[in-house]
Motif scaffolding. Sequence first.
Motif, short mmCIF file in Angstrom:
data_model
loop_
_atom_site.label_atom_id
_atom_site.label_comp_id
_atom_site.label_asym_id
_atom_site.label_seq_id
_atom_site.Cartn_x
_atom_site.Cartn_y
_atom_site.Cartn_z
N VAL A 1 -6.86 -34.43 30.01
CA VAL A 1 -6.91 -32.49 30.15
C VAL A 1 -5.99 -32.81 31.24
N GLY B 1 -11.02 -22.63 27.51
CA GLY B 1 -12.83 -22.87 26.62
C GLY B 1 -12.79 -21.22 27.06
N LEU C 1 -7.28 -27.47 32.88
CA LEU C 1 -8.15 -27.00 32.69
C LEU C 1 -8.21 -24.98 32.79
N ILE D 1 -6.68 -35.50 21.18
CA ILE D 1 -6.93 -34.50 22.69
C ILE D 1 -6.41 -35.59 22.85
N ALA E 1 -15.65 -27.07 27.19
CA ALA E 1 -14.31 -27.69 27.64
C ALA E 1 -14.33 -27.73 29.79
N LEU F 1 -5.16 -25.95 23.62
CA LEU F 1 -6.15 -26.51 23.06
C LEU F 1 -7.33 -25.38 23.18
N GLU F 2 -7.95 -24.42 22.76
CA GLU F 2 -8.57 -23.84 22.53
C GLU F 2 -10.42 -23.87 22.18
N THR G 1 -3.70 -32.35 26.96
CA THR G 1 -3.39 -31.36 27.12
C THR G 1 -3.88 -30.51 27.95
N ASP G 2 -3.51 -29.02 27.43
CA ASP G 2 -4.05 -28.07 28.04
C ASP G 2 -5.01 -27.54 27.96
N LEU G 3 -6.40 -27.09 28.01
CA LEU G 3 -7.47 -27.17 27.69
C LEU G 3 -7.90 -25.53 27.54
N ALA H 1 -14.38 -32.68 30.00
CA ALA H 1 -12.82 -32.71 31.44
C ALA H 1 -13.47 -33.00 32.30
#
Length: 208
Positions: free
Chosen positions: A79, A60, A82, A53, A68, A7-8, A56-58, A72
């Motif tokens: 998360v 930002g 990160l 969410i 982000a 998720l970006e 998730t690999d987050l 987190a």
Amino acid sequence: DGIIPLLEIAHIGPVLDDGECLGAVHLCFGVGLPEGAAGDFGHFHIVGHEPVIHDTDLLGFSDGGNIALLFALRHPERVRRLILNSANLFPEGLCGWLHESFLQSYEEACASDEPDAPYKAALLELMINEPHIDPAELSALTMPTLVIAGDQDIVAFEHTLLITASIPNARLAIVPGGHDVANRHPAVFNAAVRAFFEETEGSEEESV
């Protein structure tokens, strides 16, 4: 198989009094600003998709990196990994010349009668005054973290080092380029992110 759920979040934008998000961040994040003012980053909320969410690999970027980071801190269980691209903990983390430029642009926007001037002023006020994240809080982050920035970034190098040193499992990547290195040099940026994923594959379970 082989697909990483990522998720970006990119730049934020103010939410005005009527609730219309004029500058929603990429995908599903926005910022709630009380009474249409710049407000506090602590008022951010997720627009529409908070329940999805999880694990998730987050990633930002810029102000999105700040969001982000806050997400987190508040929801670490959601998360997995990160990635903070050119984030900052407080306004002083930006290069000094940029802060002065923001101030000048803010004054010009406040004096302008252009239709989009109130939006520009609110966004600039946000960048001038926010965020306010205590580096000591970052010690609570246990997920694998990549802090990545350009070697000509508008975020001061010392500030990027501070963020990295404050997160227990953080890795630092400084790549050639400026603040928008992911856009201008995607191959270099993606290689650093891919290497981070490969190095941390499986380690995210151990950090929970």
